[in-house]
Design an enzyme around this catalytic site. Sequence first.
Site, PDB file in Angstrom:
ATOM      1  N   LYS A  96      -3.047   0.376  14.349  1.00 53.92           N
ATOM      2  CA  LYS A  96      -1.714   0.140  14.918  1.00 53.92           C
ATOM      3  C   LYS A  96      -1.685  -1.035  15.899  1.00 53.92           C
ATOM      4  O   LYS A  96      -0.684  -1.718  16.032  1.00 53.92           O
ATOM      5  CB  LYS A  96      -1.201   1.402  15.593  1.00 53.92           C
ATOM      6  N   GLU A 118       9.589   3.906  19.157  1.00 51.44           N
ATOM      7  CA  GLU A 118       9.625   5.327  18.825  1.00 51.44           C
ATOM      8  C   GLU A 118       8.186   5.799  18.656  1.00 51.44           C
ATOM      9  O   GLU A 118       7.306   5.008  18.363  1.00 51.44           O
ATOM     10  CB  GLU A 118      10.377   5.542  17.509  1.00 51.44           C
ATOM     11  N   SER A 381      -8.333   3.923   8.527  1.00 47.66           N
ATOM     12  CA  SER A 381      -7.286   3.442   9.433  1.00 47.66           C
ATOM     13  C   SER A 381      -7.505   3.784  10.905  1.00 47.66           C
ATOM     14  O   SER A 381      -7.031   3.082  11.782  1.00 47.66           O
ATOM     15  CB  SER A 381      -5.922   3.964   8.981  1.00 47.66           C
TER      16      SER A 381
HETATM   17  C1  LIG Z   1      -0.155   6.066  12.378  1.00 49.06           C
HETATM   18  C2  LIG Z   1      -1.366   6.196  11.572  1.00 49.06           C
HETATM   19  C3  LIG Z   1      -1.329   6.199  10.160  1.00 49.06           C
HETATM   20  C4  LIG Z   1      -0.049   6.177   9.370  1.00 49.06           C
HETATM   21  O1  LIG Z   1       0.712   5.028   9.521  1.00 49.06           O
HETATM   22  P1  LIG Z   1       0.854   3.944   8.371  1.00 49.06           P
HETATM   23  O2  LIG Z   1       1.978   3.107   8.818  1.00 49.06           O
HETATM   24  O3  LIG Z   1       1.121   4.678   7.094  1.00 49.06           O
HETATM   25  O4  LIG Z   1      -0.423   3.203   8.293  1.00 49.06           O
HETATM   26  C5  LIG Z   1      -2.522   6.251   9.461  1.00 49.06           C
HETATM   27  N1  LIG Z   1      -3.704   6.337  10.104  1.00 49.06           N
HETATM   28  C6  LIG Z   1      -3.777   6.348  11.455  1.00 49.06           C
HETATM   29  C7  LIG Z   1      -5.113   6.443  12.087  1.00 49.06           C
HETATM   30  C8  LIG Z   1      -2.620   6.272  12.227  1.00 49.06           C
HETATM   31  O5  LIG Z   1      -2.711   6.286  13.555  1.00 49.06           O
END
Ligand SMILES: *Cc1c(COP(=O)(O)O)cnc(C)c1O
Length: 404
Positions: A96, A118, A381
């Site tokens: 993020k 948000e 992610s």
């Molecule tokens: C917020 C988040 C997501 C989901 O958000 P996307 O916009 O779909 O990438 C996925 N993995 C993590 C670790 C997150 O914090």
Amino acid sequence: MSIVKVSRDGVFGEGNQEKFGGSYVSEELKSALRKLDDAFQRYKEDEEFEREFQYYLKEYVGRPNPLYFADRLTNELGGAKIYLKREDLNHTGAHKINNTIGQVLLANRMNVKRIIAETGAGQHGVATATVCALFNIPCTIYMGEVDIERQALNVFRMQMLGAEVVAAKSGNRTLKEAVDEALNDFSQNYADTFYLIGSVVGPHPFPLIVRHFQSIIGREAKQQILDKEGRLPDLITACVGGGSNAVGLFYPFVDDPNVRIVGVEPAGKGIATGIHAAPLCTGKPDIIHGFRCHVMEDAENCHSIAAGLDYPGVGPEHSYYKHIGRADYVSITDEEALRAFLTLSKTEGIIPALESSHAVAYAMKVAPTMNKDEIIIVSLSGRGDKDVAQVYDMLHVHPSLQET
Ligand SMILES: *Cc1c(COP(=O)(O)O)cnc(C)c1O
């Protein structure tokens, strides 16, 4: 020419095809978005802006992060080679921050006095509060009243970073209401306020802005796999909530026809139960939060073990990829994600976020069906430290999972 067709008003698609994205909002909000689009168009081509973005990615976020060959996991599964794109190693522990750094630089160029955002579980709120602290910009985070109760520690984290957290008190008092409040604030105060959105969702130009900044994931991964293997991967995969880590990885590969692209949605308690958050696998095109995309039939039942995937709509670019057949979308249940969370922790010493565990679970399913010389890249992610307490509680309800 890219296969991704986007018109000037942010509509994905052309001709008589189903259209996704666009901007279905009030006239006030349209003016605000036009101003934002002008600034984005100007600075995305600006060398000084790009240089500054790259500076913060390197010195503050810690990029480039590794493309790590998961040797033990690969051997245990006995199929395709699995590489992990380590977004979990970024400052603040997820992808993020790539987007919040990019957008705060844009906000700075636009001379705004405050930033709003948000948040659902609080992850995007924390990433936004982080960059607002870094750039000394006042910050207001809208969060559903229910989420504020559930995520007290993240609320405190945002406050420590200097942000004000405002409760959204209408409707279900969760993410949807927080987005409504943020959009409302933005439409009234856009002369001096910047709305820093958290994923590739919302009306045009938000999906394109977030894609632009998150594409660093795929650009790095592409270079790294060419350096390590001398060729492109056979399959790339990522979890899909709003869809930003997925679009970030996928977009630089969409015009490579031999790279298979698979997005992984949360099947929650099982698609058949209706309790999930898988609009691409089960939903129909509709309008939500001012843009057109696949939307879950029954948004009230929206649920995932991973709070960050709990959204009843999805980025319009994913709807478009699905529509033109460029990407496939599959789903992974809460239980499968939890098993993947435990497996990756044990075999690689990497505790993944529950969100990312969905993509890991899919890779674990598909790798044994592929050849040993084939390559999979998984977007890891985020890190799972934030989820350890939740997993602890769940394992006391289902102790049998521990034996896997
Ligand atoms: C917020 C988040 C997501 C989901 O958000 P996307 O916009 O779909 O990438 C996925 N993995 C993590 C670790 C997150 O914090």
